[in-house]
Scaffold this motif. Structure first.
Motif, PDB file in Angstrom:
ATOM      1  N   ILE A  61       0.983  -1.074   0.044  1.00 45.13           N
ATOM      2  CA  ILE A  61       0.240  -0.018   0.225  1.00 45.13           C
ATOM      3  C   ILE A  61       1.040   1.157   0.059  1.00 45.13           C
ATOM      4  CG2 ILE A  61      -1.943   1.232   1.177  1.00 45.13           C
ATOM      5  CD1 ILE A  61      -2.646  -1.483   0.088  1.00 45.13           C
ATOM      6  N   TRP A  62       0.994   1.911  -0.825  1.00 43.40           N
ATOM      7  CA  TRP A  62       1.584   3.225  -1.236  1.00 43.40           C
ATOM      8  C   TRP A  62       0.945   4.381  -0.645  1.00 43.40           C
ATOM      9  CZ3 TRP A  62       6.447   1.765  -3.019  1.00 43.40           C
ATOM     10  CH2 TRP A  62       6.424   0.517  -3.904  1.00 43.40           C
ATOM     11  N   CYS A  63       1.449   4.858   0.474  1.00 45.80           N
ATOM     12  CA  CYS A  63       0.588   6.185   1.086  1.00 45.80           C
ATOM     13  C   CYS A  63       1.408   7.289   0.771  1.00 45.80           C
ATOM     14  CB  CYS A  63       0.657   5.971   2.762  1.00 45.80           C
ATOM     15  SG  CYS A  63      -0.260   4.672   3.371  1.00 45.80           S
ATOM     16  N   THR A  64       0.626   7.953  -0.321  1.00 45.17           N
ATOM     17  CA  THR A  64       1.333   9.055  -1.185  1.00 45.17           C
ATOM     18  C   THR A  64       0.637  10.396  -0.803  1.00 45.17           C
ATOM     19  OG1 THR A  64      -0.137   8.797  -2.884  1.00 45.17           O
ATOM     20  CG2 THR A  64       2.048   7.683  -2.896  1.00 45.17           C
ATOM     21  N   SER A  65      -0.646  10.387  -0.498  1.00 46.66           N
ATOM     22  CA  SER A  65      -1.217  11.757  -0.064  1.00 46.66           C
ATOM     23  C   SER A  65      -1.171  12.080   1.332  1.00 46.66           C
ATOM     24  CB  SER A  65      -2.875  11.627  -0.282  1.00 46.66           C
ATOM     25  OG  SER A  65      -3.323  10.688   0.722  1.00 46.66           O
ATOM     26  N   PRO A  66      -0.788  13.285   1.616  1.00 50.78           N
ATOM     27  CA  PRO A  66      -0.798  13.828   2.933  1.00 50.78           C
ATOM     28  C   PRO A  66      -1.847  13.121   3.951  1.00 50.78           C
ATOM     29  CG  PRO A  66      -0.722  15.651   1.597  1.00 50.78           C
ATOM     30  CD  PRO A  66      -1.054  14.419   0.735  1.00 50.78           C
ATOM     31  N   GLU A  67      -2.932  12.915   3.600  1.00 52.11           N
ATOM     32  CA  GLU A  67      -4.001  12.427   4.244  1.00 52.11           C
ATOM     33  C   GLU A  67      -3.662  10.875   4.567  1.00 52.11           C
ATOM     34  OE1 GLU A  67      -5.479  15.791   1.900  1.00 52.11           O
ATOM     35  OE2 GLU A  67      -4.650  13.906   1.277  1.00 52.11           O
ATOM     36  N   ALA A  68      -3.204  10.154   3.785  1.00 54.84           N
ATOM     37  CA  ALA A  68      -2.995   8.941   3.790  1.00 54.84           C
ATOM     38  C   ALA A  68      -1.726   8.818   4.810  1.00 54.84           C
ATOM     39  CB  ALA A  68      -2.353   7.971   2.614  1.00 54.84           C
ATOM     40  N   ARG A  69      -0.690   9.526   4.710  1.00 50.77           N
ATOM     41  CA  ARG A  69       0.454   9.362   5.536  1.00 50.77           C
ATOM     42  C   ARG A  69       0.043  10.140   6.923  1.00 50.77           C
ATOM     43  NH1 ARG A  69       2.422  12.224   1.126  1.00 50.77           N
ATOM     44  NH2 ARG A  69       3.315  13.810   2.292  1.00 50.77           N
ATOM     45  N   GLU A  70      -0.932  10.753   7.088  1.00 52.83           N
ATOM     46  CA  GLU A  70      -1.133  11.364   8.422  1.00 52.83           C
ATOM     47  C   GLU A  70      -1.976  10.215   9.181  1.00 52.83           C
ATOM     48  OE1 GLU A  70      -1.156  13.927  11.437  1.00 52.83           O
ATOM     49  OE2 GLU A  70      -0.164  14.319   9.555  1.00 52.83           O
ATOM     50  N   ARG A  71      -2.893   9.520   8.296  1.00 59.38           N
ATOM     51  CA  ARG A  71      -3.485   8.304   9.028  1.00 59.38           C
ATOM     52  C   ARG A  71      -2.484   7.399   9.542  1.00 59.38           C
ATOM     53  NH1 ARG A  71      -7.018   6.039   4.461  1.00 59.38           N
ATOM     54  NH2 ARG A  71      -7.099   4.047   5.715  1.00 59.38           N
ATOM     55  N   LEU A  72      -1.468   7.249   8.640  1.00 60.25           N
ATOM     56  CA  LEU A  72      -0.563   6.145   9.045  1.00 60.25           C
ATOM     57  C   LEU A  72       0.144   6.551  10.420  1.00 60.25           C
ATOM     58  CD1 LEU A  72       0.683   3.504   8.368  1.00 60.25           C
ATOM     59  CD2 LEU A  72       2.262   4.511   6.731  1.00 60.25           C
ATOM     60  N   ALA A  73       0.492   7.769  10.167  1.00 55.72           N
ATOM     61  CA  ALA A  73       1.147   8.281  11.474  1.00 55.72           C
ATOM     62  C   ALA A  73       0.554   8.219  12.887  1.00 55.72           C
ATOM     63  CB  ALA A  73       1.489   9.834  11.087  1.00 55.72           C
ATOM     64  N   ALA A  74      -0.752   8.116  12.736  1.00 57.21           N
ATOM     65  CA  ALA A  74      -1.472   7.952  13.950  1.00 57.21           C
ATOM     66  C   ALA A  74      -1.359   6.537  14.522  1.00 57.21           C
ATOM     67  CB  ALA A  74      -3.034   7.961  13.730  1.00 57.21           C
ATOM     68  N   HIS A  75      -0.721   5.613  13.802  1.00 58.77           N
ATOM     69  CA  HIS A  75      -0.291   4.398  14.416  1.00 58.77           C
ATOM     70  C   HIS A  75       1.084   3.881  14.666  1.00 58.77           C
ATOM     71  CE1 HIS A  75      -4.367   3.812  13.328  1.00 58.77           C
ATOM     72  NE2 HIS A  75      -4.266   3.847  11.920  1.00 58.77           N
ATOM     73  N   VAL A  76       1.918   5.070  14.457  1.00 56.46           N
ATOM     74  CA  VAL A  76       3.475   4.783  14.781  1.00 56.46           C
ATOM     75  C   VAL A  76       3.905   5.327  16.176  1.00 56.46           C
ATOM     76  CG1 VAL A  76       3.756   4.648  12.252  1.00 56.46           C
ATOM     77  CG2 VAL A  76       4.320   6.804  13.593  1.00 56.46           C
ATOM     78  N   SER A  77       4.894   5.026  16.344  1.00 57.14           N
ATOM     79  CA  SER A  77       5.620   5.332  17.521  1.00 57.14           C
ATOM     80  C   SER A  77       5.893   6.764  17.393  1.00 57.14           C
ATOM     81  CB  SER A  77       6.802   4.414  18.021  1.00 57.14           C
ATOM     82  OG  SER A  77       7.835   4.753  16.904  1.00 57.14           O
ATOM     83  N   ALA A  78       5.997   7.561  18.365  1.00 59.08           N
ATOM     84  CA  ALA A  78       6.344   9.028  18.639  1.00 59.08           C
ATOM     85  C   ALA A  78       7.685   9.435  17.672  1.00 59.08           C
ATOM     86  CB  ALA A  78       6.478   9.736  19.724  1.00 59.08           C
ATOM     87  N   SER A  79       8.680   8.440  17.858  1.00 56.14           N
ATOM     88  CA  SER A  79       9.842   8.703  17.158  1.00 56.14           C
ATOM     89  C   SER A  79       9.813   8.547  15.693  1.00 56.14           C
ATOM     90  CB  SER A  79      11.149   7.936  17.680  1.00 56.14           C
ATOM     91  OG  SER A  79      10.764   6.466  17.275  1.00 56.14           O
ATOM     92  N   ASN A  80       8.621   7.784  15.068  1.00 56.08           N
ATOM     93  CA  ASN A  80       8.835   7.615  13.670  1.00 56.08           C
ATOM     94  C   ASN A  80       7.724   8.557  12.892  1.00 56.08           C
ATOM     95  OD1 ASN A  80      10.322   5.406  13.401  1.00 56.08           O
ATOM     96  ND2 ASN A  80       8.783   4.003  14.053  1.00 56.08           N
TER      97      ASN A  80
END
Length: 197
Positions: A55-74
């Motif tokens: 799954i290629w997250c290219t839009s700011p919206e998709a990357r923001e959604r993904l960022a909600a599930h990663v550690s603070a340092s990532n």
């Protein structure tokens, strides 16, 4: 095919390549993603299983959604990268084997053994993720592979339409910001971790 690569190519793929924690404000386009796939799909997997699903997250919206599930340092890595790939694996990859590996009835090897499929999907999708990194470097891009995320949350948010796909790892892709890398960690000599019998 048997000619060794030049030192410059080896530097680009391995010796000078680094894991990036930040990226320049420079886009990666869809054509480049197709080029990445067309290279990484050529890497070997057992019985040509090709279990990776990306799954290629290219839009700011998709990357923001993904960022909600990663550690603070990532989170900063995701916010600066133009692309983040979710490298997932299809537990039911064996359904594709009749056309991907027509030389034998490979589907039957896995049909009644889900634990074997999970193990094989993990092993071979990880290989494909490594090919993704090398393909990106070969095309002049930089990467930041990472764990440090909630697999279940990513699967629920991004893979709900494919319940037999499971996330393996994430990989940011773009043009790396040299100021974001750390001093290279140790790389041991051959004798440290190798034996020849």
């Amino acid at each position: 095919m048997s000619t060794p690569l030049s030192d410059a190519a080896l530097d680009q793929l391995f010796r000078e390549a680094r894991t990036y924690n930040g990226y320049l404000d420079r886009p990666v386009n869809e054509e480049q993603l197709h080029q990445l796939w067309d290279l990484l799909k050529m890497g070997p997997t057992s019985a040509n299983q090709l279990p990776a699903r990306i799954i290629w997250c290219t839009s700011p919206e998709a990357r923001e959604r993904l960022a909600a599930h990663v550690s603070a340092s990532n989170k900063p890595k995701l916010h600066s990268a133009p692309v983040c790939a979710i490298v997932a694996m299809d537990i039911d990859f064996h359904e594709q084997l009749p056309w991907l590996f027509p030389h034998a009835d490979a589907k039957s090897w896995f049909a009644n053994d889900e634990e074997l499929r999970k193990l094989s999907a993990l092993r071979n999708s990880t290989l494909q993720g490594a090919y993704l990194i090398l393909a990106a470097r070969a095309l002049g891009l930089d990467c930041g592979p990472m764990s440090g995320f909630d697999n279940e949350a990513v699967d629920k948010d991004f893979l709900a339409d494919h319940p037999r796909w499971k996330s393996n790892f994430l990989c940011t892709i773009g043009y790396g910001d040299r100021s974001s890398i750390f001093q290279r960690s140790p790389r041991p000599d051959f004798d440290t971790f190798n034996s020849i019998l």
